[in-house]
Design a protein around this motif. Structure first.
Motif, PDB file in Angstrom:
ATOM      1  N   GLN A   1       0.836  -1.250  -0.035  1.00 38.73           N
ATOM      2  CA  GLN A   1      -0.019   0.110  -0.047  1.00 38.73           C
ATOM      3  C   GLN A   1       0.914   1.253   0.061  1.00 38.73           C
ATOM      4  O   GLN A   1       0.666   2.135  -0.580  1.00 38.73           O
ATOM      5  CB  GLN A   1      -0.874   0.064   1.202  1.00 38.73           C
ATOM      6  N   ALA A   2       2.115   1.110   0.778  1.00 33.68           N
ATOM      7  CA  ALA A   2       2.928   2.268   0.810  1.00 33.68           C
ATOM      8  C   ALA A   2       3.521   2.444  -0.462  1.00 33.68           C
ATOM      9  O   ALA A   2       3.610   3.940  -0.933  1.00 33.68           O
ATOM     10  CB  ALA A   2       4.206   2.133   1.860  1.00 33.68           C
ATOM     11  N   GLN A   3       3.925   1.641  -1.236  1.00 35.67           N
ATOM     12  CA  GLN A   3       4.373   1.746  -2.614  1.00 35.67           C
ATOM     13  C   GLN A   3       3.562   2.392  -3.644  1.00 35.67           C
ATOM     14  O   GLN A   3       3.572   3.225  -4.195  1.00 35.67           O
ATOM     15  CB  GLN A   3       5.042   0.376  -3.033  1.00 35.67           C
ATOM     16  N   SER A   4       2.203   1.693  -3.523  1.00 34.80           N
ATOM     17  CA  SER A   4       1.124   2.204  -4.153  1.00 34.80           C
ATOM     18  C   SER A   4       0.669   3.814  -4.016  1.00 34.80           C
ATOM     19  O   SER A   4       0.745   4.415  -5.027  1.00 34.80           O
ATOM     20  CB  SER A   4      -0.145   1.392  -4.105  1.00 34.80           C
ATOM     21  N   LEU A   5       0.722   4.136  -2.876  1.00 33.29           N
ATOM     22  CA  LEU A   5       0.384   5.602  -2.327  1.00 33.29           C
ATOM     23  C   LEU A   5       1.785   6.552  -2.876  1.00 33.29           C
ATOM     24  O   LEU A   5       1.267   7.682  -3.272  1.00 33.29           O
ATOM     25  CB  LEU A   5       0.272   5.828  -1.089  1.00 33.29           C
ATOM     26  N   ARG A   6       2.824   5.606  -2.656  1.00 32.16           N
ATOM     27  CA  ARG A   6       4.197   6.908  -3.084  1.00 32.16           C
ATOM     28  C   ARG A   6       4.156   6.820  -4.706  1.00 32.16           C
ATOM     29  O   ARG A   6       4.337   7.928  -5.139  1.00 32.16           O
ATOM     30  CB  ARG A   6       5.389   6.016  -2.638  1.00 32.16           C
ATOM     31  N   ALA A   7       3.687   5.826  -5.227  1.00 28.72           N
ATOM     32  CA  ALA A   7       3.603   6.116  -6.798  1.00 28.72           C
ATOM     33  C   ALA A   7       2.531   7.086  -7.171  1.00 28.72           C
ATOM     34  O   ALA A   7       2.706   7.813  -8.232  1.00 28.72           O
ATOM     35  CB  ALA A   7       3.473   4.576  -7.532  1.00 28.72           C
ATOM     36  N   ILE A   8       1.355   6.944  -6.465  1.00 32.21           N
ATOM     37  CA  ILE A   8       0.385   7.899  -7.015  1.00 32.21           C
ATOM     38  C   ILE A   8       0.814   9.303  -6.602  1.00 32.21           C
ATOM     39  O   ILE A   8       0.721  10.286  -7.305  1.00 32.21           O
ATOM     40  CB  ILE A   8      -0.890   7.349  -6.169  1.00 32.21           C
ATOM     41  N   ALA A   9       1.603   9.375  -5.284  1.00 31.91           N
ATOM     42  CA  ALA A   9       1.908  10.649  -5.032  1.00 31.91           C
ATOM     43  C   ALA A   9       2.926  11.284  -6.095  1.00 31.91           C
ATOM     44  O   ALA A   9       3.001  12.525  -6.482  1.00 31.91           O
ATOM     45  CB  ALA A   9       2.576  10.866  -3.718  1.00 31.91           C
ATOM     46  N   GLU A  10       3.857  10.453  -6.481  1.00 32.04           N
ATOM     47  CA  GLU A  10       5.028  10.628  -7.321  1.00 32.04           C
ATOM     48  C   GLU A  10       4.561  11.115  -8.804  1.00 32.04           C
ATOM     49  O   GLU A  10       4.801  12.183  -9.392  1.00 32.04           O
ATOM     50  CB  GLU A  10       6.023   9.703  -7.595  1.00 32.04           C
ATOM     51  N   ARG A  11       3.435  10.354  -9.053  1.00 35.36           N
ATOM     52  CA  ARG A  11       2.837  10.658 -10.545  1.00 35.36           C
ATOM     53  C   ARG A  11       2.089  12.322 -10.373  1.00 35.36           C
ATOM     54  O   ARG A  11       2.241  12.964 -11.241  1.00 35.36           O
ATOM     55  CB  ARG A  11       1.739   9.632 -10.919  1.00 35.36           C
ATOM     56  N   GLN A  12       1.232  12.535  -9.263  1.00 38.93           N
ATOM     57  CA  GLN A  12       0.518  13.567  -9.067  1.00 38.93           C
ATOM     58  C   GLN A  12       1.831  14.747  -9.216  1.00 38.93           C
ATOM     59  O   GLN A  12       1.510  15.679  -9.366  1.00 38.93           O
ATOM     60  CB  GLN A  12      -0.287  13.548  -7.816  1.00 38.93           C
ATOM     61  N   ALA A  13       2.823  14.596  -8.233  1.00 36.61           N
ATOM     62  CA  ALA A  13       3.935  15.525  -8.197  1.00 36.61           C
ATOM     63  C   ALA A  13       4.460  15.813  -9.667  1.00 36.61           C
ATOM     64  O   ALA A  13       4.637  17.014 -10.095  1.00 36.61           O
ATOM     65  CB  ALA A  13       4.890  15.170  -7.315  1.00 36.61           C
ATOM     66  N   VAL A  14       4.640  14.773 -10.301  1.00 42.11           N
ATOM     67  CA  VAL A  14       5.320  15.141 -11.651  1.00 42.11           C
ATOM     68  C   VAL A  14       3.983  15.902 -12.526  1.00 42.11           C
ATOM     69  O   VAL A  14       4.498  16.598 -13.494  1.00 42.11           O
ATOM     70  CB  VAL A  14       5.475  13.557 -12.384  1.00 42.11           C
ATOM     71  N   GLU A  15       2.624  15.409 -12.634  1.00 42.77           N
ATOM     72  CA  GLU A  15       1.686  16.345 -13.164  1.00 42.77           C
ATOM     73  C   GLU A  15       1.745  17.522 -12.754  1.00 42.77           C
ATOM     74  O   GLU A  15       1.542  18.490 -13.531  1.00 42.77           O
ATOM     75  CB  GLU A  15       0.471  15.551 -12.949  1.00 42.77           C
ATOM     76  N   ILE A  16       1.737  18.006 -11.352  1.00 40.14           N
ATOM     77  CA  ILE A  16       1.733  19.261 -10.979  1.00 40.14           C
ATOM     78  C   ILE A  16       2.736  19.902 -11.371  1.00 40.14           C
ATOM     79  O   ILE A  16       2.678  21.179 -11.911  1.00 40.14           O
ATOM     80  CB  ILE A  16       1.739  19.207  -9.333  1.00 40.14           C
ATOM     81  N   VAL A  17       4.129  19.502 -11.511  1.00 36.41           N
ATOM     82  CA  VAL A  17       5.276  20.232 -11.934  1.00 36.41           C
ATOM     83  C   VAL A  17       5.288  20.522 -13.288  1.00 36.41           C
ATOM     84  O   VAL A  17       5.488  21.486 -13.922  1.00 36.41           O
ATOM     85  CB  VAL A  17       6.342  19.579 -11.497  1.00 36.41           C
ATOM     86  N   ALA A  18       4.696  19.333 -14.160  1.00 34.60           N
ATOM     87  CA  ALA A  18       4.495  19.800 -15.469  1.00 34.60           C
ATOM     88  C   ALA A  18       3.622  20.809 -15.803  1.00 34.60           C
ATOM     89  O   ALA A  18       3.805  21.367 -16.783  1.00 34.60           O
ATOM     90  CB  ALA A  18       4.226  18.311 -16.164  1.00 34.60           C
ATOM     91  N   ALA A  19       2.463  20.644 -15.189  1.00 32.30           N
ATOM     92  CA  ALA A  19       1.263  21.749 -15.442  1.00 32.30           C
ATOM     93  C   ALA A  19       2.052  23.173 -15.187  1.00 32.30           C
ATOM     94  O   ALA A  19       1.590  24.133 -15.795  1.00 32.30           O
ATOM     95  CB  ALA A  19       0.319  21.621 -14.481  1.00 32.30           C
ATOM     96  N   ALA A  20       2.756  23.370 -13.875  1.00 31.50           N
ATOM     97  CA  ALA A  20       3.308  24.532 -13.672  1.00 31.50           C
ATOM     98  C   ALA A  20       4.234  25.147 -14.576  1.00 31.50           C
ATOM     99  O   ALA A  20       4.388  26.079 -14.847  1.00 31.50           O
ATOM    100  CB  ALA A  20       4.020  24.277 -12.179  1.00 31.50           C
TER     101      ALA A  20
END
Length: 332
Positions: A204-223
């Motif tokens: 679950q931690a790896q799944s949540l970490r992957a989701i968070a990293e993907r969201q971070a990449v999406e946020i940085v790309a959008a910024a």
């Protein structure tokens, strides 16, 4: 006279002896068996005052307990159907209900009766435990097991004139060896369960970490996308402002840019040497007698025709390339 008194006293003493030796008392906790020459003459189960032949040679009285008696078994090792062993403490309570039968079958002795009770009690407990699983005695089946053991003992004890009132199991523990094995098994089960829970948590931690990293990449790309858009809009607005300023007065704008180039190229002390001819486009605003030059009449300065001079040298800042500096207009 004295002889008569002595005889009378002897008669009285003899009468009192006969009277007191012919009576006996049975209290509420006892039963009595009257034996005449060793055979049972009478049985008294009710409390009260009773009479017998006043001599111990003819009639004797045996007192039998009428109380609720207890027999204990401690640290008894029993095997259950699964092959494991228990250590059991148990006891039973009993009462002598038939003194005559108790006298005939057990000589009226509690020691003899309790030997039979112990043997039968041991066999009954082994039989009850032997047909059940390991944890039966630790569950709600415990009451049924005690009743079953009591019912197994009752028929044999009734032949002795004894009624088994109740059977109680005080303690049921694992033996030391079985306890150690059970503890090791339980420990292994808990460790396996903990490892499973830990693995699920890591998943679950790896799944949540992957989701968070993907969201971070999406946020940085959008910024970054938004910043590039804003930067492009700013550059466009800057170019528009420069174009508007240049269109308002192109000559002044070129003059202003040339002055900036002179300040950057000639004012910086960087040690860089640049060799240019006097009629270079870079010096277009240094000409004399021409419109727009520094020595032109419009500037209010009377300048003579310059004499031929060697090529001029100038210190130019290293961050300004010669081709980036706007060339001045040639002198007429």
């Amino acid at each position: 006279m004295n002889n008569r008194l002595i005889i009378l006293a002897a008669v009285v003493v003899g009468a009192l002896y006969v009277f007191f030796s012919s009576i006996f008392v049975v209290n509420e906790r006892e039963q009595a068996i009257v034996l005449r020459f060793g055979a049972i003459e009478a049985v008294h189960t009710e409390p009260g005052l009773y009479f017998k032949v006043p001599t111990d040679i003819v009639d004797t009285v045996q007192i039998i307990e009428d109380r609720l008696l207890r027999y204990d078994i401690a640290n008894m090792t029993l095997q259950v159907s699964g092959g494991k062993f228990y250590e059991v403490d148990a006891f039973l309570t009993y009462r002598i209900t038939n003194p005559r039968l108790f006298r005939e079958r057990a000589q009226g002795q509690l020691v003899v009766a309790e030997q039979r009770i112990g043997t039968r009690f041991d066999a009954a407990l082994r039989q009850v435990y032997g047909v059940r699983e390991f944890d039966a005695a630790l569950s709600e089946e415990r009451g049924e097991m005690m009743r079953e053991a009591r019912d197994l003992i009752r028929p044999d004890m009734a032949e002795l004139g004894i009624e088994i009132v109740d059977v109680r199991i005080l303690r049921t523990d694992l033996t030391q060896q079985v306890s150690s094995q059970t503890f090791d098994r339980m420990r292994a089960e808990r460790l396996a369960e903990a490892a499973l829970l830990r693995a699920r948590g890591q998943e679950q931690a790896q799944s949540l970490r992957a989701i968070a990293e993907r969201q971070a990449v999406e946020i940085v790309a959008a910024a970054r996308r938004d910043s590039e858009i804003l930067r492009g809009e700013g550059e466009a607005e800057r170019s528009a402002i420069f174009a508007a300023a240049y269109n308002n007065d192109p000559e002044f704008f070129e003059f202003y840019r040339s002055m900036q180039s002179y300040r950057l190229a000639l004012g910086a002390q960087t040690g860089t040497t640049m060799v240019l001819t006097p009629d270079s486009e870079f010096f277009r605003y240094f000409g004399s007698g021409t419109q727009g030059g520094i020595g032109s009449p419009s500037a209010g300065i009377q300048a003579a025709t310059p004499a031929p001079q060697p090529p001029a040298t100038a210190e130019v800042a290293p961050d300004v390339a010669p081709e980036a500096v706007p060339a001045p207009a040639p002198a007429p």
